[in-house]
Design a protein around this motif. Structure first.
Motif, short mmCIF file in Angstrom:
data_model
loop_
_atom_site.label_atom_id
_atom_site.label_comp_id
_atom_site.label_asym_id
_atom_site.label_seq_id
_atom_site.Cartn_x
_atom_site.Cartn_y
_atom_site.Cartn_z
N MET A 1 8.65 -10.28 -4.98
CA MET A 1 8.31 -9.95 -3.68
C MET A 1 7.68 -8.57 -3.33
SD MET A 1 10.25 -9.97 0.06
CE MET A 1 11.11 -8.44 -0.62
N HIS A 2 7.99 -7.70 -4.07
CA HIS A 2 7.70 -6.56 -3.87
C HIS A 2 6.50 -6.04 -4.80
CE1 HIS A 2 10.80 -5.05 -1.18
NE2 HIS A 2 11.65 -5.29 -2.15
N GLY A 3 6.08 -6.84 -5.48
CA GLY A 3 4.99 -7.03 -6.33
C GLY A 3 4.93 -5.55 -7.29
N LEU A 4 6.13 -5.23 -7.77
CA LEU A 4 5.97 -4.06 -8.55
C LEU A 4 6.25 -4.34 -10.08
CD1 LEU A 4 7.79 -1.23 -6.32
CD2 LEU A 4 5.24 -1.77 -6.78
N ALA A 5 5.86 -5.59 -10.54
CA ALA A 5 6.32 -6.02 -11.92
C ALA A 5 5.86 -4.96 -13.07
CB ALA A 5 5.69 -7.42 -12.43
N ALA A 6 4.68 -4.30 -12.66
CA ALA A 6 4.36 -3.25 -13.92
C ALA A 6 5.39 -2.02 -13.69
CB ALA A 6 3.01 -2.90 -13.29
N LEU A 7 6.16 -1.78 -13.07
CA LEU A 7 6.87 -0.59 -12.82
C LEU A 7 8.06 -1.07 -13.64
CD1 LEU A 7 5.80 1.13 -9.48
CD2 LEU A 7 4.99 1.56 -11.69
N ARG A 8 8.64 -2.15 -13.84
CA ARG A 8 10.23 -2.44 -14.45
C ARG A 8 10.97 -1.92 -13.45
NH1 ARG A 8 9.19 -5.86 -15.22
NH2 ARG A 8 10.90 -6.47 -16.80
N VAL A 9 11.50 -2.31 -12.13
CA VAL A 9 12.38 -1.88 -11.67
C VAL A 9 13.51 -3.20 -11.38
CG1 VAL A 9 13.72 -0.29 -9.79
CG2 VAL A 9 11.40 0.18 -10.59
N GLY A 10 14.80 -3.08 -11.59
CA GLY A 10 15.63 -4.15 -10.99
C GLY A 10 17.03 -3.68 -10.94
N TRP A 11 17.89 -4.19 -10.15
CA TRP A 11 19.08 -3.43 -9.95
C TRP A 11 20.37 -4.68 -9.87
CZ3 TRP A 11 21.25 -5.11 -5.03
CH2 TRP A 11 20.71 -5.55 -4.33
N ALA A 12 21.51 -4.34 -10.13
CA ALA A 12 22.67 -5.03 -10.08
C ALA A 12 23.70 -4.49 -9.26
CB ALA A 12 23.34 -5.27 -11.47
N LEU B 1 17.71 8.62 -4.70
CA LEU B 1 17.07 7.98 -3.70
C LEU B 1 17.11 6.48 -3.56
CD1 LEU B 1 14.01 10.64 -3.59
CD2 LEU B 1 16.18 10.42 -2.12
N LEU B 2 16.81 5.87 -4.68
CA LEU B 2 16.48 4.63 -4.59
C LEU B 2 17.84 3.78 -4.50
CD1 LEU B 2 14.88 2.14 -5.14
CD2 LEU B 2 15.38 2.60 -7.45
N PRO C 1 0.77 -1.35 -0.03
CA PRO C 1 0.02 -0.15 0.13
C PRO C 1 0.97 1.16 0.01
CG PRO C 1 -0.49 -1.53 1.84
CD PRO C 1 0.63 -2.32 1.10
N LYS C 2 2.02 1.17 0.44
CA LYS C 2 2.93 2.30 0.72
C LYS C 2 3.31 2.71 -0.67
CE LYS C 2 4.20 2.07 5.46
NZ LYS C 2 4.99 1.43 6.34
N ALA C 3 3.83 1.41 -1.38
CA ALA C 3 4.33 1.68 -2.99
C ALA C 3 3.06 2.51 -3.70
CB ALA C 3 4.92 0.46 -3.17
N ARG C 4 2.08 1.94 -3.41
CA ARG C 4 0.70 2.57 -4.40
C ARG C 4 0.72 3.84 -3.97
NH1 ARG C 4 -3.20 -2.28 -5.05
NH2 ARG C 4 -4.74 -0.76 -4.74
N ALA C 5 0.83 4.33 -2.84
CA ALA C 5 0.79 5.66 -2.48
C ALA C 5 1.63 6.34 -3.07
CB ALA C 5 0.53 5.90 -0.93
N ALA C 6 2.92 5.95 -3.00
CA ALA C 6 4.30 6.78 -3.73
C ALA C 6 3.94 6.93 -5.00
CB ALA C 6 5.32 5.92 -3.36
N ALA D 1 8.07 4.87 -10.80
CA ALA D 1 8.99 3.65 -10.42
C ALA D 1 9.77 3.70 -9.28
CB ALA D 1 9.77 3.15 -11.81
N GLN D 2 10.47 4.92 -9.40
CA GLN D 2 11.86 5.13 -8.26
C GLN D 2 11.11 5.36 -7.07
OE1 GLN D 2 14.98 7.98 -9.27
NE2 GLN D 2 14.82 7.65 -11.19
N LEU D 3 9.87 6.24 -7.07
CA LEU D 3 9.37 6.39 -5.73
C LEU D 3 8.70 5.27 -5.29
CD1 LEU D 3 7.80 9.96 -6.54
CD2 LEU D 3 10.06 9.47 -5.25
N ALA D 4 8.00 4.39 -6.04
CA ALA D 4 7.31 3.40 -5.38
C ALA D 4 8.24 2.17 -4.89
CB ALA D 4 6.56 2.71 -6.56
N ALA D 5 9.40 2.29 -5.60
CA ALA D 5 10.40 1.17 -5.15
C ALA D 5 10.68 1.45 -3.93
CB ALA D 5 11.48 1.00 -6.20
N VAL D 6 11.09 2.80 -3.69
CA VAL D 6 11.94 3.29 -2.35
C VAL D 6 10.52 2.80 -1.22
CG1 VAL D 6 12.33 5.34 -1.02
CG2 VAL D 6 13.29 5.12 -3.35
#
Ligand SMILES: Cc1ncc(COP(=O)(O)O)c(C=O)c1O
Length: 368
Positions: free
Chosen positions: A230-241, A75-76, A52-57, A264-269
């Motif tokens: 796990m974070h459920g943000l597949a729609a936003l397309r965020v991964g890291w290396a 930030l991310l 819910p926090k990611a959705r709000a962001a 995507a950046q705000l929701a991922a944070v």
């Protein structure tokens, strides 16, 4: 074959060699004919939704749609670095880890170079390698599990990258800390070992390790992680290396400058901060994955495993396509994996309790 033509002298533009032979990625099905709102257990998404926090962001980001994103995702970057205790400059963000795989292939492969991956390795690695005119060498996976010796045997003087999904997709199986260390110790130092931890959070067995400590100390290990599962943000397309600095810098030179959008950046944070949602997501899988495995086993079906993902790979010898269609007619979409060379298996995402029970009840009709 278009590949054999003199492209400069051709009467029309012709893609470079190898492109037309690439099999495009097949996503999990999202629709079933004649069924309204089917349950999608075909793409290993988070069945609990998103934090819910990611959705709000994400919603708040609507105020900034006229702006270009921060190209460094500062930030991310700081949030991931703090959470995982990593050096921020060694992080690279991508549009999903899919983009990271592509960047790694672009950085390291010349025509004729190769990547090595397991026989049933995730298909995005090979697509990116072939687009760079690289060869893909598949190491056998006896028992549907990465075999370190087979991987090492497949490595040759033109190998630049070894890709391991750990846990694997579509198999769900994983290798432990010691096997990963043995693989790394026996690779030539010029070969990059990529440890794809898309499902790492669901691999809760103490013998599992996503490899961040190994990567910290090595000059040739890259660990990738995603916000899609796990974070459920597949729609936003965020991964890291997390990569050695020279590799991170090389990827940074060629990535698209604004590759991670502001929402995507705000929701991922926000998702990283929502430890409650993350814990619930893992607990749900830990509760229902063994239940499903046990019930499927009780129907006489072979469950590949143990699975370290939010899904199970299940054997349906001679009947996988029929079972997939039958389940779809009941509104349950699962994933056929014939494209991975597993025509007798289906991959099934762990669902909500009602989905899991409906799945077992439906299968019990055809496996009485
Ligand atoms: C093993 C594996 N790696 C990577 C990915 C891609 O993740 P992302 O959404 O971060 O591109 C997936 C997605 O299904 C996966 O199964």
């Amino acid at each position: 074959m278009a590949d054999d033509l003199d492209r400069g002298g051709a009467d029309r533009p012709i893609p470079k060699p190898g492109i037309t032979a690439i099999q495009a990625y097949t996503p999990g099905k999202a629709k079933a004919e004649g069924v309204e709102n089917p349950v999608k257990l075909s793409a290993n998404e988070n069945i609990l939704g998103a934090s819910p926090k990611a959705r709000a962001a994400f919603a708040q980001a609507a105020e900034q749609l006229q702006m270009y994103p921060d190209g460094r995702a500062s930030l991310l970057r700081a949030a991931v670095a703090e959470k995982f205790r990593l050096e921020p400059e060694r992080l690279t963000f991508g549009q999903g880890t899919d983009e990271i795989f592509q960047l790694l292939n672009q950085v390291f492969l010349e025509p004729g170079d190769n990547i090595v991956q397991g026989e049933y390795g995730f298909s995005a690695y090979a697509i990116g390698a072939r687009a760079c005119q690289g060869e893909v060498r598949f190491a056998p996976e006896p028992n549907l599990r990465v075999d370190v010796d087979a991987i090492l045997k497949a490595v040759d003087g033109r190998t630049r990258l070894v890709f391991i999904a750990n846990p694997g997709n579509p198999t769900g199986t994983w290798i432990g800390r010691e096997e990963v260390a043995r693989l790394h110790a026996n690779l030539p130092p010029s070969v990059v070992l990529v440890l794809d931890g898309a499902y790492a959070e669901f691999a809760t067995d103490p013998a599992y390790d996503a490899g961040l400590d190994l990567a910290r100390a090595a000059e040739n290990v890259v660990v990738t992680r995603t916000f899609s599962k796990m974070h459920g943000l597949a729609a936003l397309r965020v991964g890291w290396a997390y990569a050695p600095t020279p590799i991170a810098e090389a990827m940074d030179r060629i990535r698209l400058p604004f590759n991670i959008s502001i929402p995507a950046q705000l929701a991922a944070v926000a998702a990283l901060e929502d430890e409650d949602f993350a814990a619930r997501s893992v607990a749900h899988v830990e509760q229902w994955r063994p239940w499903l495995a046990q019930q499927l086993g009780g129907l006489g079906l072979e469950v590949v495993g143990p699975s370290g993902g939010n899904f199970l790979l299940v054997g349906f010898p001679g009947r996988a396509a029929e079972v997939e269609a039958f389940l779809a007619s009941r509104g349950l979409l699962v994933r056929g994996v014939g494209g991975y060379g597993l025509p007798d298996h289906l991959r099934i995402t762990v669902g909500l309790e009602e989905h899991n029970r409906a799945l077992i009840e439906a299968l019990a009709e055809i496996y009485p």
